[in-house]
Design an enzyme around this catalytic site. Structure first.
Site, mmCIF file in Angstrom:
data_model
loop_
_atom_site.group_PDB
_atom_site.id
_atom_site.type_symbol
_atom_site.label_atom_id
_atom_site.label_comp_id
_atom_site.label_asym_id
_atom_site.label_seq_id
_atom_site.Cartn_x
_atom_site.Cartn_y
_atom_site.Cartn_z
ATOM 1 N N CYS A 332 0.838 -1.196 0.000
ATOM 2 C CA CYS A 332 0.000 0.000 0.000
ATOM 3 C C CYS A 332 0.881 1.258 0.000
ATOM 4 O O CYS A 332 1.586 1.514 -0.970
ATOM 5 C CB CYS A 332 -0.972 -0.033 1.170
ATOM 6 S SG CYS A 332 -2.384 1.085 0.977
ATOM 7 N N HIS A 427 -3.730 -5.611 1.062
ATOM 8 C CA HIS A 427 -3.499 -5.958 2.467
ATOM 9 C C HIS A 427 -3.964 -7.392 2.737
ATOM 10 O O HIS A 427 -4.815 -7.923 2.045
ATOM 11 C CB HIS A 427 -4.285 -5.025 3.389
ATOM 12 C CG HIS A 427 -3.826 -3.607 3.366
ATOM 13 N ND1 HIS A 427 -2.662 -3.197 3.969
ATOM 14 C CD2 HIS A 427 -4.389 -2.492 2.824
ATOM 15 C CE1 HIS A 427 -2.516 -1.892 3.795
ATOM 16 N NE2 HIS A 427 -3.547 -1.442 3.113
#
Length: 489
Positions: A332, A427
């Protein structure tokens, strides 16, 4: 409702354990936290089929309760971007960014949204177990409170006050809370519980009696230190400051402890692997030269944390690690940091500006309004291992490195690969046993028997067992009341 004498007294774990106990008893149970402050978020569905964010702890509590996570479980989520500014998320969606003073002055406006969520949960379930935030003893915040007594009074919910004996001063914390809060708030408290006791709990019998006499509240139980808690996904960054238990040997994987580290529970499956020595590197310490892999996890303020990373000298450590054949993974915001530049002309994550990245991948990122929140599934482009997880991110990434994606998702490619440098927006990758084993295999880690989801389930059961032995659960559940309860009724 479980409120605490302070932060990190174990409210989240207690609620998870009680949810699992209620589920075992055949009750339809749901957790609820009116307001959470955390950069550890989970993606979950809304009633209209769209996806939003809630605190990671509420997702774990939902799992303990045997229900799917939903935005109503945590209607207000604050994601800190700096010491005095946070993104405000209501019913799963970001509504803006506010300074702490402005939010505190106006947060009472969010109480209707909180009560709407609570009403839907109480209509759908036999039992709702509520978690407070911080402490009701923060009397300077009481006037506009929606997280502790402000919610309890508005919704009519009895409260159990939780104290942490491990940090010391638990008697003063419980009796002191009774002394400083408003008498009408104190009347909402039906009893207390003491958490994290080490040793023979009968040695504290006299202490329990003294607290009961001083407060007029009954004790529901003295809960022991539960080792299983360490095997559950972490929510609070406080856990990162605690020493890591060393197993000795194994592949060394490290991650810099960024100032706005987000979704650091991505590391939990790696920390559970018997062949891995995982360590979060705190500020002031260099990244070890003998690390086999460096992971840059997500951050709520990518440009600000790039500056923080450079201030620690970690940029030099990571570049040296890469030059000598070490593996680097960015997740991310960490993926964005691996590129050439990050631009935020609109000030989405902080003051408008841009910053040079680490230059390890030929990509650049621009922060844009809106946020991508969704579950994903697919395969690792390198190994073909299955992949599942979720995205929660701002920004659009472009560049030549994307032509060699790290993942092949069901709706297209994700991330980038540049030799031993990898980056992704997904994630939760390491929760997937197939992906984790394949990724570790390339580091020379032999496959382990760890099935991470089963390990989490076993830990939840162990926590519930420990709470059930220590707490008068029958009396605690009997203290629950229909919404709108008043101690004067």
């Amino acid at each position: 409702m479980a409120q605490g004498t302070g932060s990190d007294v174990g409210k989240s774990l207690l609620v998870a354990g009680l949810c699992r106990i209620a589920k075992r008893r055949g009750l339809s149970v749901a957790p609820f936290k009116p307001q959470n402050m955390s950069n550890n978020a989970a993606a979950c569905a809304d009633a209209d089929g769209s996806w939003g964010e809630i605190g990671r702890a509420q997702a774990l509590q939902a799992r303990a309760a045997g229900i799917a996570p939903h935005v109503d479980l945590n209607p207000v989520l604050l994601k800190p971007q700096s010491d005095a500014r946070a993104q405000v998320i209501v019913h799963g969606r970001a509504i803006g960014t506010e300074d702490a003073a402005a939010y505190m002055a106006g947060r009472r406006r969010l109480l209707p949204a909180v009560l709407d969520s609570f009403a839907r949960l109480t209509a759908a379930h036999d039992l709702v177990i509520v978690e407070g935030a911080g402490s009701p003893a923060e009397v300077n915040l009481r006037a506009r409170d929606i997280a502790n007594m402000g919610f309890a009074r508005a919704a009519g919910v009895p409260v159990v006050l939780v104290g942490d004996i491990d940090r010391g001063g638990v008697s003063a914390a419980l009796v002191g809370t009774r002394a400083v809060i408003d008498p009408a708030d104190a009347a909402m408290i039906v009893g207390f519980a003491i958490n994290k006791f080490r040793g023979d709990a009968t040695l504290f019998d006299a202490g329990v009696l003294a607290i009961e006499r001083a407060t007029g509240w009954r004790c529901f139980g003295v809960i022991p230190w539960l080792d299983a808690a360490a095997r559950l996904p972490a929510e609070d960054a406080v856990v990162l400051e605690r020493p890591v238990a060393r197993r000795g040997g194994g592949v060394k994987i490290v991650a810099p402890m960024l100032s706005r580290l987000a979704n650091f529970d991505d590391a939990d499956p790696l920390r559970s692997e018997p062949g891995v020595e995982f360590d979060f590197i705190p500020p002031g310490r260099p990244i070890p030269r003998d690390a086999d892999a460096v992971i840059l996890f997500g951050t709520k303020s990518t440009i600000a944390d790039l500056a923080f990373l450079r201030a620690q000298g970690w940029d030099h450590d990571i570049l040296a690690h890469a030059r000598t054949g070490g593996r680097v993974l960015g997740v991310c915001g960490g993926f964005q940091m691996l590129g050439r530049v990050i631009r935020d002309p609109r000030g989405i994550e902080g003051p408008p500006g841009e910053a040079a990245g680490l230059g390890l991948l030929d990509i650049e990122t621009e922060m844009l309004p809106g946020k991508r929140v969704r579950p994903v599934a697919g395969r690792c482009a390198r190994t073909g291992a299955s992949v599942s997880g979720y995205e929660i991110h701002s920004g659009r990434t472009t560049g030549a490195a994307l032509e060699r994606p790290m993942l092949t998702l069901e709706d297209g490619p994700d991330g980038a690969i540049g030799g031993l440098i990898e980056g992704t927006y997904v994630h939760g990758l390491f929760v997937d046993d197939d992906f984790r084993r394949a990724w570790l295999d390339r580091l020379g880690v032999a496959p382990s028997p760890l099935i991470y989801d089963d390990a989490v389930e076993a830990a939840l059961d162990e926590v519930a067992d420990g709470i059930a032995r220590a707490v008068d659960v029958d009396a605690l559940f009997a203290a629950a009341r229909a919404p709108g309860w008043s101690p004067d009724a």
